[in-house]
Structure formats: structure tokens, C-alpha cells
Design a protein around this motif. Structure first.
Motif, short mmCIF file in Angstrom:
data_model
loop_
_atom_site.label_atom_id
_atom_site.label_comp_id
_atom_site.label_asym_id
_atom_site.label_seq_id
_atom_site.Cartn_x
_atom_site.Cartn_y
_atom_site.Cartn_z
N SER A 20 -19.85 32.83 -63.07
CA SER A 20 -19.87 32.17 -64.32
C SER A 20 -18.66 31.17 -64.00
O SER A 20 -17.41 31.44 -63.81
N SER A 21 -19.26 29.68 -63.94
CA SER A 21 -18.28 28.89 -63.47
C SER A 21 -17.83 27.81 -64.60
O SER A 21 -16.97 26.88 -64.35
N GLY A 22 -18.13 27.85 -66.00
CA GLY A 22 -17.77 27.16 -66.87
C GLY A 22 -18.35 25.90 -66.85
O GLY A 22 -19.09 25.51 -66.26
N ILE A 23 -17.72 24.96 -67.48
CA ILE A 23 -18.36 23.64 -67.73
C ILE A 23 -17.60 22.40 -66.60
O ILE A 23 -18.25 21.50 -66.49
N ASN A 24 -16.79 23.12 -66.04
CA ASN A 24 -16.18 22.29 -64.71
C ASN A 24 -17.26 22.37 -63.46
O ASN A 24 -17.17 23.36 -62.89
N GLU A 25 -17.98 21.55 -63.21
CA GLU A 25 -18.95 21.71 -62.07
C GLU A 25 -18.41 21.73 -60.78
O GLU A 25 -19.26 22.05 -59.75
N THR A 26 -17.08 21.38 -60.52
CA THR A 26 -16.42 21.42 -59.26
C THR A 26 -15.94 22.86 -58.93
O THR A 26 -15.40 23.17 -57.83
N THR A 27 -16.00 23.82 -60.07
CA THR A 27 -15.46 25.29 -59.81
C THR A 27 -16.17 25.77 -58.71
O THR A 27 -17.33 25.78 -58.59
N HIS A 28 -15.37 26.53 -57.78
CA HIS A 28 -15.92 27.14 -56.59
C HIS A 28 -14.61 28.27 -56.20
O HIS A 28 -13.73 28.23 -56.56
N LEU A 29 -15.30 29.13 -55.48
CA LEU A 29 -14.59 29.98 -54.68
C LEU A 29 -14.14 29.74 -53.30
O LEU A 29 -15.08 29.02 -52.45
N ALA A 30 -12.93 29.74 -52.78
CA ALA A 30 -12.34 29.40 -51.52
C ALA A 30 -11.23 30.20 -51.16
O ALA A 30 -10.70 30.92 -51.71
N LYS A 31 -11.17 30.30 -49.87
CA LYS A 31 -10.03 31.16 -49.15
C LYS A 31 -8.72 30.02 -49.12
O LYS A 31 -9.08 28.84 -48.51
N VAL A 32 -7.78 30.29 -49.47
CA VAL A 32 -6.66 29.24 -49.78
C VAL A 32 -5.32 30.04 -49.21
O VAL A 32 -4.99 31.23 -49.31
N ALA A 33 -4.86 29.23 -48.07
CA ALA A 33 -3.47 29.79 -47.44
C ALA A 33 -2.25 29.32 -48.22
O ALA A 33 -2.13 28.16 -48.74
N ASP A 34 -1.63 30.38 -48.93
CA ASP A 34 -0.38 30.04 -49.72
C ASP A 34 0.74 29.39 -48.93
O ASP A 34 0.71 29.05 -47.53
N ALA A 35 1.92 29.23 -49.59
CA ALA A 35 3.01 28.59 -48.79
C ALA A 35 3.58 29.18 -47.57
O ALA A 35 4.19 28.80 -46.72
N ASN A 36 3.55 30.50 -47.49
CA ASN A 36 3.65 31.49 -46.38
C ASN A 36 2.53 31.63 -45.50
O ASN A 36 2.74 32.29 -44.38
N GLY A 37 1.25 30.98 -45.71
CA GLY A 37 0.10 31.07 -44.81
C GLY A 37 -0.77 32.29 -45.05
O GLY A 37 -1.63 32.56 -44.37
N LYS A 38 -0.19 33.17 -46.37
CA LYS A 38 -1.36 34.51 -46.53
C LYS A 38 -2.51 33.77 -47.12
O LYS A 38 -2.60 32.88 -48.13
N LEU A 39 -3.62 34.20 -46.71
CA LEU A 39 -4.80 33.75 -47.11
C LEU A 39 -5.19 34.49 -48.53
O LEU A 39 -5.15 35.70 -48.29
N ARG A 40 -5.77 33.87 -49.36
CA ARG A 40 -5.89 34.27 -50.69
C ARG A 40 -7.35 34.03 -51.19
O ARG A 40 -7.69 32.79 -51.09
N ASP A 41 -8.13 34.75 -51.91
CA ASP A 41 -9.37 34.45 -52.50
C ASP A 41 -8.91 33.74 -53.71
O ASP A 41 -8.49 34.55 -54.57
N CYS A 42 -9.40 32.51 -53.71
CA CYS A 42 -9.34 31.92 -55.17
C CYS A 42 -10.41 31.41 -55.85
O CYS A 42 -11.35 30.89 -55.32
N PHE A 43 -10.13 30.95 -57.27
CA PHE A 43 -11.17 30.13 -57.99
C PHE A 43 -10.11 28.76 -58.12
O PHE A 43 -9.05 28.56 -57.93
N VAL A 44 -11.09 27.54 -57.35
CA VAL A 44 -10.56 26.34 -57.61
C VAL A 44 -11.46 25.46 -58.38
O VAL A 44 -12.60 25.24 -58.43
N LYS A 45 -10.44 24.52 -59.16
CA LYS A 45 -11.17 23.59 -59.97
C LYS A 45 -10.46 22.31 -59.95
O LYS A 45 -9.26 22.16 -59.65
N LEU A 46 -11.28 21.42 -59.49
CA LEU A 46 -10.71 19.99 -59.22
C LEU A 46 -10.76 19.35 -60.53
O LEU A 46 -11.40 19.24 -61.44
#
Length: 267
Positions: A20-46
Motif C-alpha cells: 500500500s503505497s498511498g498517493i505518492n507514486e515515488t514511494t518505495h522500499l529501500a535499504k538505507v544506511a544511517d549515519a553510523n552505517g547501519k542498514l535499515r529497511d525503510c519506506f522512502v517517499k520523494l
């Protein structure tokens, strides 16, 4: 708890479109490295820099954390490499020619949105949510922060127990959205509670909301430095005036008795 701003190298791996991505067509799932380099599974919306959405997401996450509202543990502003993302999913023409686009990313919460529950069980899932203490705290937060689009798609029933609020894009609706000529249809847990609960249960829902509002003034005080920091980073030219207007609005709505008066109850 200032909001980190992460460079394009932090966007590590495309992981597909959410159910369920809502109305923002850029919404996706991605692996994102936080400021300490830890990989996190994230929702991303441009969010191209043409409106208040990105600022609202950041402000909402800070305020929710400080208010004790259950929300994703990790949130950040992320510069997404547009061409790399375009290899994996279609993107709107408004992003053509952009190398990087700012986005809001938040860690995936283990569980399902209340709206995703099977249709045959949705009636019960909705009532269970509205009967929870979390729902009343979220509803109070939304009223305080003038967040207009809290539908069951952005309330997660966590596998760890309880309900988690995601998506603060419609925050400070009248202050930040109305002047742009855009806005959100009002949807809220308060409206849903009025439809789904008995009159006595709905009154209890409102009283619990008013009680939860007692913590908003302290939450604003605790959050103010972080609010000022992210406003200055995102809209430096308007930072002073925007900070004053935002803090003043939240402060007025955090005053003792304000929410109880709006709801017509005695806490």
C-alpha cells in the motif's frame, strides 16, 4: 533527536513497491544506511522542493517522538539518486533532469496497517484499534498538530503489540498547506471513533484524548531545539519567521484545556 540528512550514498538498494503505497507514486522500499552505517529497511517517499511535505514529515516525526506517540524508531531526510531509482520503477515527469531528490525515509514497522487487514476482519480490527490507548494518544496528537490525513492506512498494528503512527505529511494543515492552495481531505481517528463506537465509548475516547493532551506543552518544549534545527536546514531563508509561526501555533494548541474545549469534554 535532530533529524539526520543523509547523502545519496546512504540509499543502498531498491527493495520494491510496498503493498500500500498511498498517493505518492515515488514511494518505495529501500535499504538505507544511517549515519553510523547501519542498514535499515525503510519506506522512502520523494518530495521535490515545491511544498511543505518534507518539512511536515520531519516536524511530525520529531513531535511524535517527543509526545510519546508510537512511531518508527528511525527517520531521516535522504537524497535519493533519481536515475538509479528510475531503473527499478517508473517515476513522474516532474523528476526529469534531476540527479538527486530529497525524500523522507522511515524505518519499516513490523506489522500491517489496520486498513490492510482482510476485509472480513476489518470491522473488528478497526474497533480494536479505536479501543486502544495508542489510538487516543495518536488522535490527540493529530488534533494538536493539525494533521488532517490520519486514515487507517497510516496506523500500523505492530507485531510487537500496539499501534504505530506513520506519515505526517499533512501536519500543520492550515498554517503550512492552506497558503499553498493545496490541502488534504480531513480524515481522522476521531471521526472514525464517532462512527464506530457507541456514544458512551466515544465520549470515553474524547476524554482520553483530552487527558493525553496534557503532555503536549512539555513535548513542544523538549522538541523546540530540534524543530528549529531542521527548519533552518530545510528553509533557511524563511527559518526565523517559519519557526516563530510554527512554535506559536503549537504552543497555543498545547495550552491546558485547549483540546478539551475543542471536544466539549471535561478531562
Amino acid at each position: 533527536m535532530s533529524v539526520p540528512i543523509l547523502g545519496a550514498s546512504s540509499w543502498r538498494e531498491y527493495r520494491g513497491k510496498p503493498a500500500s503505497s498511498g498517493i505518492n507514486e515515488t514511494t518505495h522500499l529501500a535499504k538505507v544506511a544511517d549515519a553510523n552505517g547501519k542498514l535499515r529497511d525503510c519506506f522512502v517517499k520523494l518530495f521535490p522542493a515545491n511544498g511543505p511535505a518534507l518539512l511536515c514529515e520531519a516536524l511530525g516525526w520529531i513531535l511524535a517522538c517527543k509526545s510519546g506517540v508510537s512511531c518508527p524508531e528511525f527517520g531521516a531526510i535522504l537524497l535519493v539518486p533519481v536515475n538509479e531509482l528510475r531503473r527499478s520503477q517508473a517515476l513522474p515527469a516532474s523528476l526529469d533532469g534531476m540527479a538527486l531528490c530529497p525524500a523522507w525515509c522511515s524505518e519499516v514497522v513490523s506489522g500491517k496497517s489496520v486498513r490492510q487487514v482482510h476485509k472480513m476482519a476489518f470491522f473488528l480490527a478497526r474497533k480494536n484499534c479505536l479501543r486502544s490507548r495508542d489510538a487516543r494518544k495518536i488522535a490527540a496528537f493529530d488534533k494538536w498538530s493539525d494533521l488532517r490525513d490520519r486514515n487507517f492506512g497510516n496506523v500500523i498494528q505492530s507485531t510487537q503489540g500496539g499501534y504505530v503512527a506513520i506519515d505526517h505529511e499533512s501536519l500543520l494543515h492550515d498554517l503550512l498547506w492552506v497558503p499553498t492552495g493545496r490541502g488534504f481531505e480531513e480524515r481522522s481517528l476521531l471521526v472514525e471513533a464517532n462512527k464506530a463506537l457507541s456514544p458512551s465509548d466515544f465520549q470515553r475516547f474524547q476524554i482520553d484524548m483530552a487527558s493525553a493532551a496534557a503532555g503536549h506543552a512539555q513535548a513542544l518544549k523538549d522538541a523546540q531545539a530540534d524543530l528549529e534545527d531542521i527548519i533552518a536546514k530545510l528553509i533557511p531563508a524563511q527559518a526565523a519567521a517559519a519557526t516563530q509561526a510554527i512554535v506559536q501555533t503549537l504552543d497555543q494548541r498545547a495550552q491546558s484545556g485547549w483540546l478539551a474545549d475543542c471536544l466539549g469534554v471535561i478531562a
